[in-house]
Design an enzyme around this catalytic site. Structure first.
Site, PDB file in Angstrom:
ATOM      1  N   HIS A 166      -1.908  -7.910  36.983  1.00  0.00           N
ATOM      2  CA  HIS A 166      -2.047  -8.354  35.592  1.00  0.00           C
ATOM      3  C   HIS A 166      -1.655  -9.829  35.504  1.00  0.00           C
ATOM      4  O   HIS A 166      -0.636 -10.230  36.083  1.00  0.00           O
ATOM      5  CB  HIS A 166      -1.160  -7.497  34.684  1.00  0.00           C
ATOM      6  CG  HIS A 166      -1.322  -7.831  33.245  1.00  0.00           C
ATOM      7  ND1 HIS A 166      -2.415  -7.415  32.493  1.00  0.00           N
ATOM      8  CD2 HIS A 166      -0.556  -8.579  32.415  1.00  0.00           C
ATOM      9  CE1 HIS A 166      -2.304  -7.885  31.267  1.00  0.00           C
ATOM     10  NE2 HIS A 166      -1.190  -8.594  31.190  1.00  0.00           N
ATOM     11  N   ARG A 207     -13.520   9.875  28.803  1.00  0.00           N
ATOM     12  CA  ARG A 207     -12.725   9.045  29.724  1.00  0.00           C
ATOM     13  C   ARG A 207     -12.164   9.883  30.869  1.00  0.00           C
ATOM     14  O   ARG A 207     -12.160   9.453  32.023  1.00  0.00           O
ATOM     15  CB  ARG A 207     -11.576   8.358  28.970  1.00  0.00           C
ATOM     16  CG  ARG A 207     -12.106   7.367  27.972  1.00  0.00           C
ATOM     17  CD  ARG A 207     -11.030   6.521  27.356  1.00  0.00           C
ATOM     18  NE  ARG A 207     -11.660   5.339  26.820  1.00  0.00           N
ATOM     19  CZ  ARG A 207     -11.936   4.247  27.517  1.00  0.00           C
ATOM     20  NH1 ARG A 207     -11.607   4.176  28.793  1.00  0.00           N
ATOM     21  NH2 ARG A 207     -12.545   3.230  26.955  1.00  0.00           N
ATOM     22  N   ASP A 264      -0.156  -1.155  31.433  1.00  0.00           N
ATOM     23  CA  ASP A 264       0.603  -2.309  31.945  1.00  0.00           C
ATOM     24  C   ASP A 264       2.116  -2.078  31.911  1.00  0.00           C
ATOM     25  O   ASP A 264       2.894  -3.032  31.766  1.00  0.00           O
ATOM     26  CB  ASP A 264       0.241  -3.597  31.179  1.00  0.00           C
ATOM     27  CG  ASP A 264      -1.225  -3.986  31.375  1.00  0.00           C
ATOM     28  OD1 ASP A 264      -1.782  -3.673  32.439  1.00  0.00           O
ATOM     29  OD2 ASP A 264      -1.804  -4.606  30.461  1.00  0.00           O
ATOM     30  N   ASN A 284      -1.973  -2.131  40.123  1.00  0.00           N
ATOM     31  CA  ASN A 284      -2.749  -3.005  39.232  1.00  0.00           C
ATOM     32  C   ASN A 284      -2.189  -4.416  39.330  1.00  0.00           C
ATOM     33  O   ASN A 284      -1.004  -4.609  39.603  1.00  0.00           O
ATOM     34  CB  ASN A 284      -2.636  -2.516  37.783  1.00  0.00           C
ATOM     35  CG  ASN A 284      -3.474  -3.354  36.835  1.00  0.00           C
ATOM     36  OD1 ASN A 284      -4.612  -3.725  37.157  1.00  0.00           O
ATOM     37  ND2 ASN A 284      -2.932  -3.674  35.670  1.00  0.00           N
ATOM     38  N   GLU A 301      -2.126 -14.774  42.068  1.00  0.00           N
ATOM     39  CA  GLU A 301      -2.573 -13.379  42.192  1.00  0.00           C
ATOM     40  C   GLU A 301      -3.072 -13.109  43.605  1.00  0.00           C
ATOM     41  O   GLU A 301      -2.787 -12.058  44.190  1.00  0.00           O
ATOM     42  CB  GLU A 301      -3.709 -13.095  41.199  1.00  0.00           C
ATOM     43  CG  GLU A 301      -3.297 -13.141  39.739  1.00  0.00           C
ATOM     44  CD  GLU A 301      -4.437 -12.753  38.803  1.00  0.00           C
ATOM     45  OE1 GLU A 301      -5.206 -11.835  39.129  1.00  0.00           O
ATOM     46  OE2 GLU A 301      -4.565 -13.382  37.736  1.00  0.00           O
ATOM     47  N   ARG A 303     -10.864  -1.112  32.436  1.00  0.00           N
ATOM     48  CA  ARG A 303     -10.909   0.201  31.798  1.00  0.00           C
ATOM     49  C   ARG A 303      -9.518   0.775  31.887  1.00  0.00           C
ATOM     50  O   ARG A 303      -8.843   0.604  32.908  1.00  0.00           O
ATOM     51  CB  ARG A 303     -11.821   1.136  32.590  1.00  0.00           C
ATOM     52  CG  ARG A 303     -13.143   1.419  32.013  1.00  0.00           C
ATOM     53  CD  ARG A 303     -13.870   2.407  32.900  1.00  0.00           C
ATOM     54  NE  ARG A 303     -13.759   3.763  32.386  1.00  0.00           N
ATOM     55  CZ  ARG A 303     -14.594   4.292  31.508  1.00  0.00           C
ATOM     56  NH1 ARG A 303     -15.603   3.593  31.048  1.00  0.00           N
ATOM     57  NH2 ARG A 303     -14.431   5.533  31.079  1.00  0.00           N
ATOM     58  N   ILE A 304      -9.124   1.472  30.836  1.00  0.00           N
ATOM     59  CA  ILE A 304      -7.819   2.130  30.895  1.00  0.00           C
ATOM     60  C   ILE A 304      -7.963   3.384  31.750  1.00  0.00           C
ATOM     61  O   ILE A 304      -8.883   4.180  31.548  1.00  0.00           O
ATOM     62  CB  ILE A 304      -7.309   2.444  29.473  1.00  0.00           C
ATOM     63  CG1 ILE A 304      -6.992   1.119  28.773  1.00  0.00           C
ATOM     64  CG2 ILE A 304      -6.084   3.352  29.518  1.00  0.00           C
ATOM     65  CD1 ILE A 304      -6.663   1.241  27.308  1.00  0.00           C
ATOM     66  N   THR A 319       1.036   3.657  35.622  1.00  0.00           N
ATOM     67  CA  THR A 319       1.515   4.882  34.978  1.00  0.00           C
ATOM     68  C   THR A 319       0.703   5.067  33.700  1.00  0.00           C
ATOM     69  O   THR A 319      -0.189   4.264  33.413  1.00  0.00           O
ATOM     70  CB  THR A 319       3.017   4.757  34.643  1.00  0.00           C
ATOM     71  OG1 THR A 319       3.192   3.561  33.873  1.00  0.00           O
ATOM     72  CG2 THR A 319       3.867   4.688  35.901  1.00  0.00           C
ATOM     73  N   GLY A 331     -14.409 -10.206  41.164  1.00  0.00           N
ATOM     74  CA  GLY A 331     -13.833  -9.637  42.388  1.00  0.00           C
ATOM     75  C   GLY A 331     -13.120 -10.631  43.288  1.00  0.00           C
ATOM     76  O   GLY A 331     -13.073 -10.443  44.505  1.00  0.00           O
TER      77      GLY A 331
HETATM   78  C1  GAR Z   1      -7.582 -11.314  37.157  1.00  0.00           C
HETATM   79  O1  GAR Z   1      -7.013 -12.452  36.568  1.00  0.00           O
HETATM   80  C2  GAR Z   1      -6.744 -10.089  36.858  1.00  0.00           C
HETATM   81  O2  GAR Z   1      -5.379 -10.339  36.853  1.00  0.00           O
HETATM   82  C3  GAR Z   1      -7.229  -9.736  35.481  1.00  0.00           C
HETATM   83  O3  GAR Z   1      -8.629  -9.934  35.546  1.00  0.00           O
HETATM   84  C4  GAR Z   1      -8.913 -10.954  36.493  1.00  0.00           C
HETATM   85  C5  GAR Z   1      -9.914 -10.407  37.472  1.00  0.00           C
HETATM   86  O4  GAR Z   1     -10.357 -11.397  38.343  1.00  0.00           O
HETATM   87  N1  GAR Z   1      -6.894  -8.401  35.136  1.00  0.00           N
HETATM   88  C6  GAR Z   1      -6.537  -8.024  33.908  1.00  0.00           C
HETATM   89  O5  GAR Z   1      -6.501  -8.785  32.969  1.00  0.00           O
HETATM   90  C7  GAR Z   1      -6.191  -6.554  33.784  1.00  0.00           C
HETATM   91  N2  GAR Z   1      -5.561  -6.321  32.509  1.00  0.00           N
HETATM   92  P1  GAR Z   1     -11.134 -11.034  39.673  1.00  0.00           P
HETATM   93  O6  GAR Z   1     -12.278 -10.083  39.269  1.00  0.00           O
HETATM   94  O7  GAR Z   1     -11.660 -12.337  40.143  1.00  0.00           O
HETATM   95  O8  GAR Z   1     -10.179 -10.393  40.617  1.00  0.00           O
END
Ligand code: GAR
Length: 206
Positions: free
Chosen positions: A114, A70, A150, A112, A179, A96-97, A146, A13
């Protein structure tokens, strides 16, 4: 406008914390109404509780009995989010998708983040994919969710050079710093109603 946000997480998180920090600093006009996780032990749930944010763990297991597990899970998740007054949803390390069921409840209102420059390296282990491909630049992308994984319209991206000797850990750490800047920034553009969607292009109004 102030965004009534729900944040979905599966892990530590840190992006959620960056969002909460930006709200506290006054650089993001939003309130986190609910943090929800599909993982009981997601560290982000504890961190959210410590900051006084309502949290919920929604166990996927009972839904496996349903015909469409799902969709059933996402219907329940959507109901929880709506019950807490959530108007926009941020996926932050939510592994999760998301099904069309939830997307239809929040059309063009789910974000989202990524850890790559999409459309390069979608899916799992994006940082590893970039290293193994031999890319010289990667980064992060904030996009609208969408039905294609991704694939949604891109709001903000930041490029991160890949350095000689980089490991998955070192590259992930540098991408993560970006990020933490990009996610609150993208959400603030939505709060300021500066995002204009035209097909798959997001125009940023000045
Ligand atoms: C982050 O790097 C995020 O971009 C990635 O998971 C990590 C979560 O970190 N998300 C994905 O790969 C989604 N496909 P966090 O829990 O510390 O925010």
């Amino acid at each position: 406008m102030s965004l009534a946000l729900g944040v979905l997480i599966s892990g530590r998180g840190s992006n959620l914390m960056a969002i909460l920090d930006a709200i506290d600093r006054g650089s993001l006009d939003a309130t986190v109404k609910l943090v929800a996780s599909n993982k009981l032990n997601a560290a982000g749930l504890e961190r959210a509780k410590e900051r006084g944010v309502p949290t919920v763990y929604l166990d996927p297991k009972p839904f496996t009995q349903e015909t469409n597990p799902r969709e059933a899970y996402d219907r329940a998740m959507g109901a929880l989010l709506q019950h807490h007054g959530v108007k926009y949803v941020a996926l932050a390390g939510y592994m999760r998708i998301v099904t069309p069921t939830l997307i239809r409840m929040y059309p063009s209102k789910i974000f989202n983040i990524h850890p790559s420059l999409l459309p390069a390296f979608p899916g799992l282990d994006a940082q590893r994919q970039a290293l193994e491909w031999g890319a010289k630049v990667s980064g992060c992308t904030v996009h609208l969710v969408t039905e294609g994984v991704d694939e949604g319209p891109i709001i903000v991206q930041a490029a991160v050079p890949i350095l000689e000797g980089d490991t998955v850990e070192s590259l992930s750490a540098r991408i993560l710093e970006n990020e933490h800047e990009c996610y609150p920034q993208a959400l603030q553009l939505m709060a300021q109603q500066r995002l204009h969607l035209e097909g798959r292009q997001v125009h940023i109004l000045s």
